[in-house]
Write a protein that holds these residues in place. Structure first.
Motif, PDB file in Angstrom:
ATOM      1  N   LEU A 125     -10.492  -3.035  18.261  1.00 25.64           N
ATOM      2  CA  LEU A 125      -9.556  -2.593  17.230  1.00 25.64           C
ATOM      3  C   LEU A 125      -8.687  -3.759  16.783  1.00 25.64           C
ATOM      4  O   LEU A 125      -8.042  -4.411  17.607  1.00 25.64           O
ATOM      5  N   LEU A 126      -8.680  -4.032  15.481  1.00 29.91           N
ATOM      6  CA  LEU A 126      -7.869  -5.109  14.932  1.00 29.91           C
ATOM      7  C   LEU A 126      -6.529  -4.590  14.436  1.00 29.91           C
ATOM      8  O   LEU A 126      -5.482  -5.195  14.692  1.00 29.91           O
ATOM      9  N   SER A 127      -6.542  -3.457  13.722  1.00 29.79           N
ATOM     10  CA  SER A 127      -5.290  -2.934  13.183  1.00 29.79           C
ATOM     11  C   SER A 127      -5.455  -1.487  12.760  1.00 29.79           C
ATOM     12  O   SER A 127      -6.569  -1.000  12.558  1.00 29.79           O
ATOM     13  N   GLN A 128      -4.331  -0.796  12.633  1.00 26.88           N
ATOM     14  CA  GLN A 128      -4.262   0.534  12.026  1.00 26.88           C
ATOM     15  C   GLN A 128      -3.139   0.496  10.997  1.00 26.88           C
ATOM     16  O   GLN A 128      -1.994   0.203  11.337  1.00 26.88           O
ATOM     17  N   VAL A 129      -3.477   0.777   9.749  1.00 27.36           N
ATOM     18  CA  VAL A 129      -2.494   0.689   8.673  1.00 27.36           C
ATOM     19  C   VAL A 129      -2.630   1.895   7.748  1.00 27.36           C
ATOM     20  O   VAL A 129      -3.612   2.643   7.807  1.00 27.36           O
ATOM     21  N   ILE A 130      -1.632   2.075   6.900  1.00 27.59           N
ATOM     22  CA  ILE A 130      -1.650   3.121   5.882  1.00 27.59           C
ATOM     23  C   ILE A 130      -1.870   2.460   4.527  1.00 27.59           C
ATOM     24  O   ILE A 130      -1.072   1.611   4.115  1.00 27.59           O
ATOM     25  N   LEU A 131      -2.951   2.817   3.850  1.00 30.51           N
ATOM     26  CA  LEU A 131      -3.215   2.319   2.508  1.00 30.51           C
ATOM     27  C   LEU A 131      -2.481   3.201   1.507  1.00 30.51           C
ATOM     28  O   LEU A 131      -2.544   4.423   1.586  1.00 30.51           O
ATOM     29  N   GLY A 132      -1.813   2.585   0.548  1.00 28.16           N
ATOM     30  CA  GLY A 132      -1.055   3.365  -0.424  1.00 28.16           C
ATOM     31  C   GLY A 132       0.343   3.647   0.075  1.00 28.16           C
ATOM     32  O   GLY A 132       0.852   3.003   0.994  1.00 28.16           O
ATOM     33  N   GLY A 133       1.008   4.655  -0.515  1.00 22.34           N
ATOM     34  CA  GLY A 133       2.379   4.977  -0.162  1.00 22.34           C
ATOM     35  C   GLY A 133       2.482   5.705   1.156  1.00 22.34           C
ATOM     36  O   GLY A 133       1.557   6.377   1.597  1.00 22.34           O
ATOM     37  N   SER A 134       3.633   5.558   1.807  1.00 22.45           N
ATOM     38  CA  SER A 134       3.877   6.246   3.072  1.00 22.45           C
ATOM     39  C   SER A 134       5.310   6.762   3.151  1.00 22.45           C
ATOM     40  O   SER A 134       5.858   6.945   4.227  1.00 22.45           O
ATOM     41  N   SER A 135       5.936   6.988   1.993  1.00 23.85           N
ATOM     42  CA  SER A 135       7.336   7.404   1.963  1.00 23.85           C
ATOM     43  C   SER A 135       7.512   8.879   2.260  1.00 23.85           C
ATOM     44  O   SER A 135       8.603   9.334   2.580  1.00 23.85           O
ATOM     45  N   ALA A 136       6.435   9.652   2.154  1.00 26.09           N
ATOM     46  CA  ALA A 136       6.513  11.088   2.399  1.00 26.09           C
ATOM     47  C   ALA A 136       5.281  11.532   3.161  1.00 26.09           C
ATOM     48  O   ALA A 136       4.221  10.910   3.061  1.00 26.09           O
ATOM     49  N   PRO A 137       5.393  12.613   3.940  1.00 20.74           N
ATOM     50  CA  PRO A 137       4.224  13.118   4.690  1.00 20.74           C
ATOM     51  C   PRO A 137       3.066  13.441   3.755  1.00 20.74           C
ATOM     52  O   PRO A 137       3.256  14.018   2.687  1.00 20.74           O
ATOM     53  N   GLY A 138       1.864  13.038   4.175  1.00 22.56           N
ATOM     54  CA  GLY A 138       0.683  13.322   3.363  1.00 22.56           C
ATOM     55  C   GLY A 138       0.331  12.226   2.383  1.00 22.56           C
ATOM     56  O   GLY A 138      -0.742  12.254   1.781  1.00 22.56           O
ATOM     57  N   GLU A 139       1.245  11.256   2.184  1.00 23.03           N
ATOM     58  CA  GLU A 139       0.945  10.146   1.274  1.00 23.03           C
ATOM     59  C   GLU A 139       0.174   9.059   2.023  1.00 23.03           C
ATOM     60  O   GLU A 139       0.319   8.877   3.224  1.00 23.03           O
ATOM     61  N   GLY A 140      -0.622   8.302   1.271  1.00 27.77           N
ATOM     62  CA  GLY A 140      -1.336   7.185   1.864  1.00 27.77           C
ATOM     63  C   GLY A 140      -2.553   7.622   2.652  1.00 27.77           C
ATOM     64  O   GLY A 140      -2.804   8.809   2.872  1.00 27.77           O
ATOM     65  N   LEU A 141      -3.320   6.636   3.078  1.00 27.76           N
ATOM     66  CA  LEU A 141      -4.559   6.866   3.818  1.00 27.76           C
ATOM     67  C   LEU A 141      -4.519   6.048   5.097  1.00 27.76           C
ATOM     68  O   LEU A 141      -4.435   4.822   5.058  1.00 27.76           O
ATOM     69  N   LEU A 142      -4.569   6.724   6.228  1.00 26.26           N
ATOM     70  CA  LEU A 142      -4.528   6.050   7.521  1.00 26.26           C
ATOM     71  C   LEU A 142      -5.917   5.530   7.866  1.00 26.26           C
ATOM     72  O   LEU A 142      -6.884   6.303   7.933  1.00 26.26           O
ATOM     73  N   VAL A 143      -6.028   4.221   8.062  1.00 19.87           N
ATOM     74  CA  VAL A 143      -7.332   3.604   8.327  1.00 19.87           C
ATOM     75  C   VAL A 143      -7.258   2.697   9.544  1.00 19.87           C
ATOM     76  O   VAL A 143      -6.192   2.180   9.899  1.00 19.87           O
TER      77      VAL A 143
END
Length: 221
Positions: A125-143
């Motif tokens: 595992l290199l990293s876990q990040v959120i693509l896109g916005g993360s200011s509110a629940p349900g926003e962004g894509l956890l990859v």
């Protein structure tokens, strides 16, 4: 007083043990795990190599159950444009190159074994990040991004998939022979809308089998 303290201490130890188990369960649940792509997947992809000089755009249908892949693509390789419609049937060890416009079909032996899309067991595992916005629940894509080596080709890779569903997002692959190859996936949907896409059209029924053996990467050059 001491008699009252003993039950209280025992209760405290139980509460501590429960808290430890809960926290351990949360930690293990949040830790990314190596995963396997859904068995049936539809979407689009782009492939870029030689610093963008070679590129391919394609629609794909992926069936790990039947070990079948269908590709409709166009692109440019070594300054030459091309388009292709290819059906890979791994169990039958056959690949069809289909031309609906001229109603012609080429059939070649396929010598590549089918390998289900997954994160290898020896990947790190290199990293876990959120693509896109993360200011509110349900926003962004956890990859999750995983890295590893491919000894057979002296290669290395970076593979990014979604945390939930193990949907491919991108793959960066390097070998001394090919250099860096970037594959990006988009519009991915689980399932196959039309299974008939995995069957060659009727005009392929009498196609002669060519002697030249092809592999899966034949679709990209």
């Amino acid at each position: 007083m001491m008699k009252m303290m003993k039950p209280l201490l025992g209760l405290c130890w139980v509460l501590v043990l429960v808290l430890v188990l809960v926290l351990t369960g949360r930690s293990s649940a949040q830790m990314p795990h190596r995963c396997r792509t859904p068995a049936l997947l539809s979407g689009s992809m782009s492939v870029s190599a030689r610093e963008g000089q070679d590129w391919v755009l394609a629609k794909y249908r992926y069936d790990a159950i039947g070990q079948r892949i269908r590709l409709w693509e166009f692109g440019q390789v070594q300054s030459k444009s091309f388009h292709a419609d290819m059906l890979f049937l791994f169990r039958e060890a056959v690949v069809y190159s289909i031309d609906y416009k001229n109603r012609t079909c080429q059939k070649n032996p396929l010598h590549t074994a089918f390998h289900p899309s997954h994160i290898p067991h020896n990947a790190s595992l290199l990293s876990q990040v959120i693509l896109g916005g993360s200011s509110a629940p349900g926003e962004g894509l956890l990859v999750n991004t995983w890295t590893g080596d491919v000894p057979a080709t002296a290669g290395k890779y970076l593979a990014t998939v979604t945390e939930f569903g193990c949907i491919p997002v991108s793959t960066l692959y390097y070998t001394p022979k090919t250099g860096w190859i970037l594959t990006s996936y988009f519009n991915a949907v689980t399932g196959i809308e039309d299974p008939e896409q995995f069957f060659p059209p009727p005009f392929c029924a009498h196609a002669d089998t060519k002697e030249e053996q092809l592999d899966f990467f034949s679709a990209f050059y």
